[in-house]
Design a protein around this motif. Structure first.
Motif, PDB file in Angstrom:
ATOM      1  N   ILE A   1     -17.560   2.052   0.738  1.00 17.34           N
ATOM      2  CA  ILE A   1     -16.368   1.211   0.833  1.00 17.34           C
ATOM      3  C   ILE A   1     -15.375   1.883   1.778  1.00 17.34           C
ATOM      4  O   ILE A   1     -14.944   3.012   1.547  1.00 17.34           O
TER       5      ILE A   1
ATOM      6  N   LYS B   1      -2.632  -2.081  -3.048  1.00 17.82           N
ATOM      7  CA  LYS B   1      -3.776  -2.805  -2.500  1.00 17.82           C
ATOM      8  C   LYS B   1      -3.906  -2.586  -0.998  1.00 17.82           C
ATOM      9  O   LYS B   1      -2.912  -2.456  -0.280  1.00 17.82           O
ATOM     10  N   SER B   2      -5.164  -2.542  -0.532  1.00 16.11           N
ATOM     11  CA  SER B   2      -5.433  -2.495   0.901  1.00 16.11           C
ATOM     12  C   SER B   2      -6.662  -3.337   1.197  1.00 16.11           C
ATOM     13  O   SER B   2      -7.513  -3.534   0.316  1.00 16.11           O
TER      14      SER B   2
ATOM     15  N   MET C   1     -10.526   1.217  -6.862  1.00 18.05           N
ATOM     16  CA  MET C   1     -10.873   2.441  -6.170  1.00 18.05           C
ATOM     17  C   MET C   1     -10.430   3.639  -6.997  1.00 18.05           C
ATOM     18  O   MET C   1      -9.956   3.508  -8.114  1.00 18.05           O
TER      19      MET C   1
ATOM     20  N   ALA D   1      -9.065   1.333   6.658  1.00 18.06           N
ATOM     21  CA  ALA D   1      -9.310  -0.104   6.596  1.00 18.06           C
ATOM     22  C   ALA D   1      -8.104  -0.907   7.069  1.00 18.06           C
ATOM     23  O   ALA D   1      -8.259  -1.959   7.702  1.00 18.06           O
TER      24      ALA D   1
ATOM     25  N   TRP E   1     -11.727   1.799   2.942  1.00 15.99           N
ATOM     26  CA  TRP E   1     -10.506   1.260   2.363  1.00 15.99           C
ATOM     27  C   TRP E   1      -9.322   2.135   2.776  1.00 15.99           C
ATOM     28  O   TRP E   1      -9.457   3.047   3.583  1.00 15.99           O
TER      29      TRP E   1
ATOM     30  N   GLU F   1     -11.375  -8.300  -5.635  1.00 16.77           N
ATOM     31  CA  GLU F   1     -10.819  -6.954  -5.736  1.00 16.77           C
ATOM     32  C   GLU F   1     -11.822  -5.956  -6.287  1.00 16.77           C
ATOM     33  O   GLU F   1     -12.708  -6.303  -7.078  1.00 16.77           O
TER      34      GLU F   1
ATOM     35  N   THR G   1     -10.671  -6.518  -1.289  1.00 15.49           N
ATOM     36  CA  THR G   1      -9.403  -5.804  -1.413  1.00 15.49           C
ATOM     37  C   THR G   1      -9.602  -4.598  -2.323  1.00 15.49           C
ATOM     38  O   THR G   1     -10.085  -4.742  -3.450  1.00 15.49           O
ATOM     39  N   GLY G   2      -9.273  -3.418  -1.813  1.00 15.45           N
ATOM     40  CA  GLY G   2      -9.340  -2.200  -2.610  1.00 15.45           C
ATOM     41  C   GLY G   2      -8.052  -2.025  -3.397  1.00 15.45           C
ATOM     42  O   GLY G   2      -6.959  -2.199  -2.851  1.00 15.45           O
TER      43      GLY G   2
ATOM     44  N   GLN H   1     -13.448  10.067   1.085  1.00  9.18           N
ATOM     45  CA  GLN H   1     -13.139   8.767   1.671  1.00  9.18           C
ATOM     46  C   GLN H   1     -13.791   8.615   3.046  1.00  9.18           C
ATOM     47  O   GLN H   1     -14.145   9.580   3.709  1.00  9.18           O
TER      48      GLN H   1
ATOM     49  N   ALA I   1     -10.377  -3.920   2.541  1.00  7.67           N
ATOM     50  CA  ALA I   1     -11.517  -3.012   2.440  1.00  7.67           C
ATOM     51  C   ALA I   1     -12.756  -3.678   3.038  1.00  7.67           C
ATOM     52  O   ALA I   1     -12.824  -4.906   3.161  1.00  7.67           O
TER      53      ALA I   1
ATOM     54  N   TRP J   1       0.814  -1.213   0.000  1.00  2.04           N
ATOM     55  CA  TRP J   1       0.000   0.000   0.000  1.00  2.04           C
ATOM     56  C   TRP J   1       0.850   1.266   0.000  1.00  2.04           C
ATOM     57  O   TRP J   1       0.375   2.360  -0.225  1.00  2.04           O
TER      58      TRP J   1
END
Length: 225
Positions: free
Chosen positions: A194, A184-185, A224, A200, A196, A221, A173-174, A81, A187, A28
Motif C-alpha cells: 500500500i 486520511k490520505s 493503516m 501517495a 499511502w 478505506e 483511502t488510507g 513505508q 492510497a 492529513w
C-alpha cells in the motif's frame, strides 16, 4: 499528447510559482511544521518504461512505470513505508536535483547517468518529520539494475506501472487513527503493498495535474499503522 510533454507542462506551471510552498491536505496534517527549524529534502519521481521497449519522446502514460523503495523496518521515522527514493539535501549537493539523484543512487543503486531530470515540482511541507520536500521528475531513458543498495535504509525496491496505479480498483483511502482523531490520505494498492501518506499525496496530486486520474471510490478505506 505524450506523457513527457504533459509532465513538462506541469513542471512549467510549478516553475512559474517558484517560492510558493505547498501544504498537505488538512485531513492529513497531524501537526504544524516548524519552518525555522525545517530541513530541506528532495525525492526522485522516476518514470521508466513499463514494457520491454525503452522510453521514447512519444511514450504515453500507459507506457510508464514509477520507481519506489520500501523503507527499512528499523528506521526511526516512516519505517516500512513505501516512498520515492530521496532524503535530506546535503551541503555537498550542488542542487536539489543532484540531491535527489544522489539519494536514489545510494538507496537503489540506479545508474544516474541514464536519467534525464525534467524539472521539479513545488516544495511541499512534511510536518511529521519537519521537512520541506522538493519532488524532482526524472525520465529514465537508459535503464539500469536497481536493488536495495543500503539495507539499513531500504528493505526493497520495485517499479509500479502507471496504468496499474491509475486503475480505479487499485485506489483507496488510507486511514490513520490517533486517539479520537482520524487522518486520511489517498492510497494505491500494488501487489500487496500500500502506497499511502506523503508519497501517495504527491503522486495523486501529480496524476490529477496531468489529467491522468480516473474516477475512483475514495470511500473505500483501509486502516493503516
Amino acid at each position: 499528447m505524450s506523457a513527457r510533454l504533459e509532465l513538462e507542462k506541469v513542471i512549467a506551471r510549478h516553475t512559474a510559482q517558484v517560492g510558493a510552498t505547498q501544504k498537505l491536505p488538512s485531513e492529513w496534517v497531524m501537526s504544524d511544521i516548524e519552518l525555522g527549524a525545517a530541513r530541506r529534502a528532495a525525492v526522485l519521481i522516476l518514470f521508466g518504461a513499463a514494457g520491454e521497449a525503452a522510453l521514447e519522446p512519444h511514450s504515453r502514460a500507459g507506457d510508464l512505470d514509477v520507481l519506489f523503495v520500501e523503507r527499512a523496518a528499523t528506521l526511526r521515522k516512516h519505517a516500512g513505508q513505501i516512498a520515492f527514493p530521496g532524503g535530506g539535501i546535503d551541503q555537498e549537493d550542488s542542487s536539489v536535483a543532484d540531491a535527489a539523484l544522489r539519494e536514489a543512487w545510494e538507496e537503489t543503486g540506479v545508474d544516474t547517468s541514464g536519467i534525464e531530470v525534467l524539472g521539479t515540482l513545488g516544495e511541499t511541507e512534511l510536518p511529521v518529520s519537519n521537512f520541506l520536500v522538493t519532488p524532482v521528475i526524472g525520465w529514465w531513458h537508459t535503464e539500469s539494475k536497481v536493488y536495495p543498495a543500503d539495507p539499513a535504509e531500504s528493505a526493497g525496491v520495485f517499479r509500479a506501472p502507471v496504468a496499474h496505479l491509475l486503475e480505479p480498483r487499485n485506489r483507496l483511502t488510507g486511514v490513520v487513527q490517533r486517539g479520537n482523531q482520524k487522518f486520511k490520505s489517498p492510497a494505491f494498492d500494488f501487489e500487496d503493498r500500500i502506497i499511502w501518506g506523503f508519497t501517495a499525496i504527491v503522486l495523486d496530486r501529480l496524476f490529477n495535474e496531468l489529467g491522468w486520474t480516473q474516477p475512483w471510490n475514495n470511500r473505500r478505506e483501509l486502516r493503516m499503522a
